[in-house]
Scaffold this motif. Structure first.
Motif, PDB file in Angstrom:
ATOM      1  N   ARG A  80       5.791   4.393  -1.722  1.00 32.21           N
ATOM      2  CA  ARG A  80       6.862   4.352  -2.782  1.00 32.21           C
ATOM      3  C   ARG A  80       7.393   2.862  -2.890  1.00 32.21           C
ATOM      4  NH1 ARG A  80       9.861   8.955  -3.970  1.00 32.21           N
ATOM      5  NH2 ARG A  80      11.399   7.250  -5.046  1.00 32.21           N
ATOM      6  N   MET A  81       7.148   2.144  -1.583  1.00 34.36           N
ATOM      7  CA  MET A  81       7.881   0.631  -1.456  1.00 34.36           C
ATOM      8  C   MET A  81       6.804  -0.155  -2.320  1.00 34.36           C
ATOM      9  SD  MET A  81       9.883   0.318   2.081  1.00 34.36           S
ATOM     10  CE  MET A  81      10.560  -1.097   1.733  1.00 34.36           C
TER      11      MET A  81
ATOM     12  N   ARG B  81       4.981   3.754   2.260  1.00 26.84           N
ATOM     13  CA  ARG B  81       4.357   2.820   1.741  1.00 26.84           C
ATOM     14  C   ARG B  81       4.024   2.637   0.322  1.00 26.84           C
ATOM     15  NH1 ARG B  81      -1.811   1.156   2.326  1.00 26.84           N
ATOM     16  NH2 ARG B  81      -1.710   3.094   0.693  1.00 26.84           N
TER      17      ARG B  81
END
Lengths: 264, 346
Positions: free
Chosen positions: B335-336, B333
């Motif tokens: 990272r995104m 999460r």
């Protein structure tokens, strides 16, 4: 600095002519009809900068959405270069009061949005950098919008439309949320962009001075439902100064048209 | 170009925005500094003390892994003291010292547990096995444990991924299309609150194998929260985002994939976290009720033999496993959704 649009030699070709003919519009809210525009007609010449001036919430923004093609008027016709507007088009672009940048995209990716949506990003990626340069945001290209100040965010929003080389710029109180210093800076900036790129500009504002500083003609609207109650030509050279006697006279004239003489 | 000078006033230097704080919370004052530098060696000494207690104090009834326990405790102690002596200037020591108090507390806790069980028998068997008996589970029952872990993961992960995918697709469709919303949303609201475990008897009856039934239930328990949160995320995307994209020439496909889904992604992750939590519950219940393998089954089996050490051992493994999976999802999460933090940290 790089100019994005064709040189000003073909300015007349590049700017759109906008014709608004007997446009009336209404919304249905809780079963009741809310009239917002009443028989509005005017014409904007190619490459002109005009302002739509009127009290807050009178329906000016609705008119701008109709010209953008986001909604269709209930009555009347709107044309661009003689062709009826039936839907949105990248030649007619809106800048809102809120920058409405996509928070999940960097400034560069936000500016690239239009080229990406039309599948032009591969060939024309350089235009993104040019547009960022044009609004002075090159150093912030890889930053996310929530790290930008209000003025910078609005510059990014401007770059996002300018990269598409629009022939009509619809400005919906784009400077309304900015502090007064940033606002003055951005007014000068808008003027410079318009002079360089030669698109037609329609600015919605309720700020008399802003209309006087920027536009060649001011169309004054009544309270809702908005009707055109006057048109004032601003025959002043750019850059304009607030203390110019002619500026003061025109301001008085505009306020009188709006029925605000007692404010003087 | 004749650009007015004041135009630049709004354009600040790139250092003008929020900068990340290095290394978390800054230590303030003498107490914090003391804690940072003293807690680790003190914890190390406590572990060495724990090792001494384990080794020198004879067990009431001899346990086969007491020596191993003492060696491990001594190892941790030497490691902590050594890190304070030799790694004090390395970044890794910052992490160790942050948990210095925890290391110390654990040494005390394990010693107390050891004394109350193996050394004095104040806490009775079989309900309170000593630490070395859990160690014994890990050394002597390792193959069964590994097999159980593998079975659980092979059941959980496909089910979870399938459920996440189905829930996401359903959520996007329900959130985007009015007609799908009309038919889909009431089902979601009506059937969604049913715990997936309530389907267990029916699923075991309808599916060809308990494995496929359990996979279906795990997928179901994941899909509902993901679908509900995705659809609400999609339908609450501000219309101004769509207006912008439409004027810029975007088609429906672009509006869904490049506007609606990224805007709804924070919500999708909330659903994925909720789904992960409920999928653990379904996994363990399904393994206890019908699937004859996995950690849930191991718990059941250990209880049948009154093997409480095995029970605790399996619980510790489950805690490690499930918290690692949640950490992994957090990592994905972060990272995104790096834009949410406002600070790019790769």
């Amino acid at each position: 600095m790089v100019a994005l649009a064709p040189s000003s030699a073909d300015a007349a070709l590049h700017g759109l002519k906008v014709q608004v003919r007997n446009v009336s519009h209404a919304f249905d809210t809780n079963g009741e009809q809310l009239d917002v525009l009443d028989e509005v007609s005017f014409t904007v010449q190619p490459g002109a900068f005009i302002s739509l001036l009127g009290p807050s919430g009178c329906g000016k923004s609705t008119l701008l959405r109709l010209i953008a093609g986001l909604d269709e008027p209930r009555e009347g016709k709107i044309g661009a270069n003689g062709v009826r507007i039936v839907g949105p088009d990248p030649s007619r672009l809106l800048v809102f009061q809120d920058p409405t940048l996509y928070p999940w995209r960097t400034v560069r990716q936000n500016v690239a949005l239009g080229l990406e949506a039309r599948g032009l990003i591969r060939e024309q990626a350089h235009r993104v950098d040019e547009a960022l340069d044009l609004v002075g945001l090159s150093a912030f290209a890889d930053v996310f919008p929530n790290q930008l100040s209000g003025g910078m965010a609005q510059r990014a929003a401007l770059a996002r439309v300018l990269v598409n080389n629009p022939s009509l710029l619809l400005l919906d109180e784009p400077l309304g949320r900015l502090d007064s210093l940033t606002r003055m800076t951005m007014q000068a900036e808008l003027l410079r962009l318009w002079q360089d790129a030669a698109f037609t500009s329609i600015l919605v504002t309720h700020d008399v001075e802003e209309a006087l500083l920027l536009s060649q003609q001011v169309i004054v609207f009544s309270h809702r439902p908005a009707r055109v109650i006057g048109t004032v030509d601003i025959d002043l050279p750019y850059p304009r100064h607030r203390d110019d006697p002619r500026f003061v006279t025109l301001r008085r004239e505009l306020l009188a048209t709006m029925g605000l003489e007692h404010q003087l | 170009m004749n650009k007015p000078v004041q135009v630049q006033t709004d354009t600040a230097t790139p250092t003008d925005f929020t900068l990340p704080v290095e290394g978390g919370v800054p230590a303030d004052g003498l107490v914090a500094r003391l804690r940072e530098h003293v807690s680790v060696p003190v914890a190390g000494l406590l572990w060495l003390g724990a090792a001494a207690v384990s080794a020198a104090w004879p067990d009431q009834t001899a346990w086969s892994r007491t020596t191993l326990l003492a060696i491990l405790q001594a190892g941790v102690g030497i490691g902590l003291v050594g890190s304070a002596l030799f790694l004090a200037r390395r970044p890794v020591f910052k992490v160790i010292s942050e948990y210095g108090l925890w290391f110390g507390a654990l040494a005390v806790l394990i010693t107390a547990w050891e004394v109350l069980t193996a050394k004095t028998g104040i806490l009775p068997l079989p309900f309170f096995p000593p630490p070395q008996s859990i160690l014994e589970v890990y050394t002597d029952d390792v193959s069964r444990l590994l097999e159980s872990i593998a079975h659980s993961m092979l059941l959980l992960l496909p089910g979870y991924l399938l459920g996440g995918l189905v829930g996401f697709t359903a959520g996007v469709s329900i959130g985007w299309s009015k007609s799908v919303h009309y038919w889909g949303y009431p089902i979601l609201r009506f059937v969604g609150p049913l715990p997936a475990t309530a389907w267990l008897p029916i699923a075991f009856f309808f599916f060809p194998s308990t494995f496929s039934a359990a996979t279906f239930l795990i997928a179901l328990s994941t899909a509902f929260p993901v679908a509900v949160l995705t659809s609400s995320g999609i339908s609450t995307v501000t219309s101004a985002y769509y207006d912008i994209a439409r004027t810029l020439g975007a088609d429906t496909r672009f509006l869904i994939t490049k506007v609606a889904i990224p805007a709804a992604l924070p919500n999708v992750f909330v659903g994925l976290f909720m789904g992960l939590g409920s999928s653990f519950a379904v996994l363990i219940v399904a393994e206890m009720m019908g699937v004859k393998a996995g950690l849930g089954w191991y718990l059941q089996w250990a209880q049948g033999w009154a093997a409480y050490a095995n029970l605790y051992g399996a619980l510790i493994i489950m805690a490690l496993l499930f918290s690692s999976l949640i950490s992994l999802l957090f990592y994905v999460r972060d990272r995104m959704l790096v834009w949410q933090k406002g600070i790019v940290r790769w």
